[in-house]
Scaffold this motif. Structure first.
Motif, PDB file in Angstrom:
ATOM      1  N   UNK A 202       0.852  -1.290   0.042  1.00 46.40           N
ATOM      2  CA  UNK A 202       0.141  -0.051   0.052  1.00 46.40           C
ATOM      3  C   UNK A 202       0.848   1.154  -0.018  1.00 46.40           C
ATOM      4  N   UNK A 203       1.834   1.333   0.849  1.00 46.14           N
ATOM      5  CA  UNK A 203       2.823   2.353   0.781  1.00 46.14           C
ATOM      6  C   UNK A 203       3.481   2.691  -0.528  1.00 46.14           C
ATOM      7  N   UNK A 204       4.125   1.522  -0.991  1.00 51.92           N
ATOM      8  CA  UNK A 204       4.890   1.544  -2.398  1.00 51.92           C
ATOM      9  C   UNK A 204       3.888   2.015  -3.475  1.00 51.92           C
ATOM     10  N   UNK A 205       2.744   1.731  -3.534  1.00 53.63           N
ATOM     11  CA  UNK A 205       1.629   2.228  -4.283  1.00 53.63           C
ATOM     12  C   UNK A 205       1.384   3.736  -4.099  1.00 53.63           C
ATOM     13  N   UNK A 206       1.613   4.254  -2.985  1.00 51.41           N
ATOM     14  CA  UNK A 206       1.352   5.446  -2.396  1.00 51.41           C
ATOM     15  C   UNK A 206       2.316   6.299  -2.858  1.00 51.41           C
ATOM     16  N   UNK A 207       3.564   5.842  -2.870  1.00 53.48           N
ATOM     17  CA  UNK A 207       4.567   6.444  -3.163  1.00 53.48           C
ATOM     18  C   UNK A 207       4.962   6.682  -4.823  1.00 53.48           C
ATOM     19  N   UNK A 208       4.641   5.740  -5.396  1.00 56.50           N
ATOM     20  CA  UNK A 208       4.675   5.891  -6.787  1.00 56.50           C
ATOM     21  C   UNK A 208       3.595   6.697  -7.626  1.00 56.50           C
ATOM     22  N   UNK A 209       2.445   6.751  -6.810  1.00 57.61           N
ATOM     23  CA  UNK A 209       1.476   7.484  -7.036  1.00 57.61           C
ATOM     24  C   UNK A 209       1.543   8.919  -6.883  1.00 57.61           C
ATOM     25  N   UNK A 210       2.293   9.419  -5.845  1.00 50.63           N
ATOM     26  CA  UNK A 210       2.612  10.798  -5.303  1.00 50.63           C
ATOM     27  C   UNK A 210       3.608  11.270  -6.327  1.00 50.63           C
ATOM     28  N   UNK A 211       4.352  10.512  -6.703  1.00 54.69           N
ATOM     29  CA  UNK A 211       5.534  10.924  -7.621  1.00 54.69           C
ATOM     30  C   UNK A 211       4.889  11.240  -8.999  1.00 54.69           C
ATOM     31  N   UNK A 212       4.099  10.751  -9.472  1.00 51.02           N
ATOM     32  CA  UNK A 212       3.391  11.267 -10.635  1.00 51.02           C
ATOM     33  C   UNK A 212       2.621  12.706 -10.744  1.00 51.02           C
ATOM     34  N   UNK A 213       2.386  12.973  -9.495  1.00 46.92           N
ATOM     35  CA  UNK A 213       1.624  14.512  -9.322  1.00 46.92           C
ATOM     36  C   UNK A 213       2.957  15.332  -9.046  1.00 46.92           C
ATOM     37  N   UNK A 214       3.946  14.958  -8.456  1.00 46.28           N
ATOM     38  CA  UNK A 214       5.268  15.748  -8.817  1.00 46.28           C
ATOM     39  C   UNK A 214       5.616  16.043 -10.089  1.00 46.28           C
ATOM     40  N   UNK A 215       5.671  14.981 -10.805  1.00 46.62           N
ATOM     41  CA  UNK A 215       6.344  15.301 -12.206  1.00 46.62           C
ATOM     42  C   UNK A 215       5.157  16.178 -13.108  1.00 46.62           C
ATOM     43  N   UNK A 216       3.874  16.032 -12.828  1.00 47.01           N
ATOM     44  CA  UNK A 216       3.062  16.878 -13.525  1.00 47.01           C
ATOM     45  C   UNK A 216       2.982  18.343 -13.072  1.00 47.01           C
ATOM     46  N   UNK A 217       3.058  18.657 -12.051  1.00 49.68           N
ATOM     47  CA  UNK A 217       3.286  19.993 -11.527  1.00 49.68           C
ATOM     48  C   UNK A 217       4.622  20.678 -11.579  1.00 49.68           C
ATOM     49  N   UNK A 218       5.856  19.843 -11.437  1.00 52.77           N
ATOM     50  CA  UNK A 218       7.055  20.379 -11.860  1.00 52.77           C
ATOM     51  C   UNK A 218       7.239  20.793 -13.165  1.00 52.77           C
ATOM     52  N   UNK A 219       6.593  20.092 -13.899  1.00 49.00           N
ATOM     53  CA  UNK A 219       6.742  20.380 -15.482  1.00 49.00           C
ATOM     54  C   UNK A 219       5.977  21.504 -15.728  1.00 49.00           C
ATOM     55  N   UNK A 220       5.112  22.142 -15.150  1.00 54.04           N
ATOM     56  CA  UNK A 220       4.507  23.467 -15.344  1.00 54.04           C
ATOM     57  C   UNK A 220       5.315  24.679 -14.801  1.00 54.04           C
ATOM     58  N   UNK A 221       6.363  24.270 -13.866  1.00 51.37           N
ATOM     59  CA  UNK A 221       6.899  25.396 -13.187  1.00 51.37           C
ATOM     60  C   UNK A 221       7.777  26.082 -14.035  1.00 51.37           C
ATOM     61  N   UNK A 222       7.862  27.507 -13.845  1.00 52.71           N
ATOM     62  CA  UNK A 222       8.565  28.214 -14.759  1.00 52.71           C
ATOM     63  C   UNK A 222      10.048  28.312 -13.905  1.00 52.71           C
ATOM     64  N   UNK A 223       9.889  28.300 -12.780  1.00 55.10           N
ATOM     65  CA  UNK A 223      11.272  28.487 -11.814  1.00 55.10           C
ATOM     66  C   UNK A 223      11.985  26.938 -11.923  1.00 55.10           C
ATOM     67  N   UNK A 224      12.808  26.875 -13.113  1.00 55.48           N
ATOM     68  CA  UNK A 224      13.472  25.570 -13.457  1.00 55.48           C
ATOM     69  C   UNK A 224      14.224  25.358 -12.309  1.00 55.48           C
ATOM     70  N   UNK A 225      15.076  25.912 -11.714  1.00 56.52           N
ATOM     71  CA  UNK A 225      16.073  25.439 -10.461  1.00 56.52           C
ATOM     72  C   UNK A 225      15.229  24.962  -9.376  1.00 56.52           C
ATOM     73  N   UNK A 226      14.071  25.557  -9.196  1.00 60.71           N
ATOM     74  CA  UNK A 226      13.077  25.087  -8.118  1.00 60.71           C
ATOM     75  C   UNK A 226      12.557  23.680  -8.373  1.00 60.71           C
ATOM     76  N   UNK A 227      12.105  23.655  -9.756  1.00 61.37           N
ATOM     77  CA  UNK A 227      11.537  22.436 -10.392  1.00 61.37           C
ATOM     78  C   UNK A 227      12.576  21.192 -10.069  1.00 61.37           C
ATOM     79  N   UNK A 228      13.794  21.581 -10.849  1.00 61.10           N
ATOM     80  CA  UNK A 228      14.814  20.424 -10.640  1.00 61.10           C
ATOM     81  C   UNK A 228      15.331  19.997  -9.457  1.00 61.10           C
ATOM     82  N   UNK A 229      15.131  20.931  -8.427  1.00 60.99           N
ATOM     83  CA  UNK A 229      15.408  20.470  -7.021  1.00 60.99           C
ATOM     84  C   UNK A 229      14.641  19.562  -6.413  1.00 60.99           C
ATOM     85  N   UNK A 230      13.309  19.867  -6.795  1.00 60.57           N
ATOM     86  CA  UNK A 230      12.242  18.970  -6.116  1.00 60.57           C
ATOM     87  C   UNK A 230      12.415  17.668  -6.710  1.00 60.57           C
TER      88      UNK A 230
END
Lengths: 209, 209
Positions: free
Chosen positions: A155-183
């Motif tokens: 259950x935790x592993x599924x949660x981890x991989x699922x949360x990761x997808x939402x990081x990818x999506x929102x980081x991709x729309x960030x204009x502050x690339x250093x912040x996005x790359x850090x995350x």
């Protein structure tokens, strides 16, 4: 408005399935993590006080305190995802007639996107912690409930991989690339080896059945 | 008594974490599957009616009908696991003073154990079906909600692996070895390649973000 955690499972699933934009995958990821922490707590609660497991009593008490605290954190994240999504929708809905409005809208979107990247990253971190806790439950918990430690890790592993997808999506729309790359770099550290570790814990449990 | 699906998420998690024997990992596995089906339905519901996705409209309608039907099945399994566990506890609690009582008790335990093996096997099958449905959502769903298909596949995969643990436990206690081996063989077929398939679907989603 009733918080998701206070709605019935049936209503949560109905709303998840519906065309309403929330709750969505972000809340589901947090619930996966919270369920994992709850299962680790269950293993602790059914190990503590058993004479056969007196030797690990103190460790199980400490583990229970960690898993219950993590469960509170992850349960709160079910709502955090909905809140930041609503803020993001509100930002996209801002007026964009004048140049000034366009700038203000874009700035607001970017401000909320930082938050919308941080929140699933925090969820991923918490799920990774839930994997670690499930390992201790699998290592030392009562054999009568050891399979629950196996469900906890999955259950935790599924949660981890699922949360990761939402990081990818929102980081991709960030204009502050250093912040996005850090995350994204932080996420990569959290994800590194998680698949192998989860499978190891699962096999540990399976071999004890 | 209130069915688990009609309890709030908070209460479900509290009861899961507690020392009460139910709900446990079996119910958690069914919820993982039901959550997956709900997320596939969400992808369908947010793809249907969108002019950009008119070409897959009919396929999404068919997929939605399958995922909603599967969601009903998996939601019912949350309760089925609790019910069979209670029956098993009742069987173990039968009198075992006389030889006749011992035989009757042992027979009843074995009868319930068959059911307690079949129920998580059915859950594993349903979770494997949820993985298949999430693949179609990932393939054809709106890109705006494609990450939810990724959460759907991870949730179903966790449900499948979790349900498998309960098949292993109960099959191990069965005296009817041909029946047990048959069920374990069925499970092996369901599990075969599921890890690779789940990872493929996850990567398909990730590459579309």
């Amino acid at each position: 408005m009733t918080e998701i955690k206070d709605k019935s499972i049936q209503i949560y699933l109905d709303e998840l399935a519906s065309k309403a934009p929330t709750p969505g995958g972000g809340s589901a990821a947090a619930l996966l993590g919270a369920q994992s922490a709850a299962l680790t707590s269950m293993v602790c609660n059914l190990t503590i006080g058993k004479p056969k497991y007196a030797e690990v009593e103190t460790e199980m008490q400490v583990l229970l305190s960690k898993s219950e605290s993590l469960r509170v954190t992850l349960t709160a994240m079910i709502k955090a995802d909905v809140d930041v999504f609503s803020q993001l929708m509100a930002a996209y809905g801002l007026a964009k007639e004048s140049d000034q409005e366009k700038v203000a809208r874009s700035q607001q979107i970017q401000t909320v996107l930082r938050e919308a990247t941080q929140i699933p990253l925090n969820c991923a971190k918490a799920c990774a912690e839930a994997i670690v806790l499930s390992q201790e439950a699998a290592d030392k918990g009562s054999l009568n409930v050891i399979s629950d430690a196996g469900v906890a890790v999955m259950s935790a592993y599924a949660g981890l991989k699922s949360a990761a997808l939402n990081v990818y999506i929102n980081a991709a729309s960030l204009k502050d690339r250093p912040f996005a790359e850090e995350k994204l770099a932080e996420l990569a550290v959290i994800l590194k080896g998680a698949d192998i570790k989860a499978e190891e814990i699962y096999q540990l449990v399976k071999n004890k059945l």
